[in-house]
Design an enzyme around this catalytic site. Sequence first.
Site, short mmCIF file in Angstrom:
data_model
loop_
_atom_site.label_atom_id
_atom_site.label_comp_id
_atom_site.label_asym_id
_atom_site.label_seq_id
_atom_site.Cartn_x
_atom_site.Cartn_y
_atom_site.Cartn_z
N ASP A 5 0.82 -1.20 0.00
CA ASP A 5 0.00 0.00 0.00
C ASP A 5 0.87 1.27 0.00
O ASP A 5 2.10 1.19 0.02
CB ASP A 5 -0.93 -0.03 1.22
CG ASP A 5 -2.36 0.35 0.88
OD1 ASP A 5 -2.57 1.11 -0.08
OD2 ASP A 5 -3.29 -0.11 1.59
N ASP B 20 -10.57 2.98 -3.65
CA ASP B 20 -11.15 1.73 -3.16
C ASP B 20 -12.57 1.54 -3.67
O ASP B 20 -13.38 2.48 -3.70
CB ASP B 20 -11.19 1.73 -1.63
CG ASP B 20 -9.81 1.67 -1.01
OD1 ASP B 20 -8.82 1.51 -1.74
OD2 ASP B 20 -9.71 1.82 0.23
#
Length: 419
Positions: free
Chosen positions: A156, A214
């Site tokens: 990430d 997301d």
Amino acid sequence: MNNKIIAGSLVIAFWLSTFSGIAQVNFNDKPELAATPPMGWMTWNYFADKINEKDIKEMADAMVSSGMVKAGYNYLMIDDGWQGGRDNRNQIIADPLKFPSGVKSLADYVHEKGIKLGIYSDAAQLTCAGYTASLNFEEQDAKTFASWGIDYLKYDYCDAPADSATAVVRYKKMADALRNSGREIALGICEWGNRKPWLWAKNAGGQLWRTTADVRDKWAALKPWKDPNDLHSIGAGIMDIVDVNADLAQYAGPGGWNDFDMLVIGLNGKKGPSGDLGGKGCSETEYQSQMSLWSIMTAPLVATNDLRIMSEATKRILLNEDVIAINQDALGKQAERKINKGNWNVFVKPLKNGDYAIAILNRGASAESLSLNWKDLGLDGSYKINDLWLHKAVGNGKKWSGRVLSHETKLFRLSSTDK
């Protein structure tokens, strides 16, 4: 010429070639790690950071018993929240309360079931959920992951700089560390498309790269957006992610894939990460469309629902072998959107054996009829039309006519009938 000037010139040349997308250096020397889009199940949207080895073992069991592994879902990916800090040698450790047996034991458990194990970290000091991350510990953490038997790393980018150059450096550093770890570990680059990773991520060593904010458990954003970065604050639905990726087909192929984020199929509006920003759930038709569109656009297929209590409707969607075969086709071509007019989107994907996959999406609020000539999609000739959701042939010839429900995606496989 001064040595410093020479060195500086080489660095500049590298960045120019990287960001133009024509770098000749290929750091991804093991494309077999992702010759086809990865498939699996990930913890985040169902559990968030409230994970433990008991639940993950139960999910591994369910991956087998439900038929997920047989269908090709062979990665179990642990997302954020597993970390317990670092020990007195700065070695990253799992939370002993969540994982009392350790990650190595868990990896052995899932490997025995024919499943590969993925894990999560971040290219900064802390992860998105505030746990220990891997910046400046890349070599050490990669070797630790390898010693545990890890097969995949989701990496990430929370709490990291906004520029692209730093991202390339940080991701390449971890990719190199993984390659030198003594174990083949696929790298999923997750900086959400902000820095256009499709231009550099493969050359930096990634096998897949997130292209959007997301995904939320909804059909579409609740208000219009102009810049994909707006989706971080308004929430990306299935349609928004499709629209971002519709222009990125040229960047996907064996060994490197545009990552559309997880499948929300079967979450049914569950509270949690996917339920934020308007994620109230989708209809069965909309979930089926996500499977169709992710498949024809060669996105990784990563489920995130509770596999232990799947409904028959969810199983029907996730386990459709004909649809999965489109996604996993060895030619590795992402479908191109050939028609984007009004409520209609039509995608075309060439397949290795000479067939074509066709997706016909009705984005409108009501059922509509459509007549479509294959010639308008650039396909000459006559074809047998196989409906991959009905599991039967629905026509022959040079065109198709039919009715498409609101938010439905017809998914066809066309086989030439010309002799």
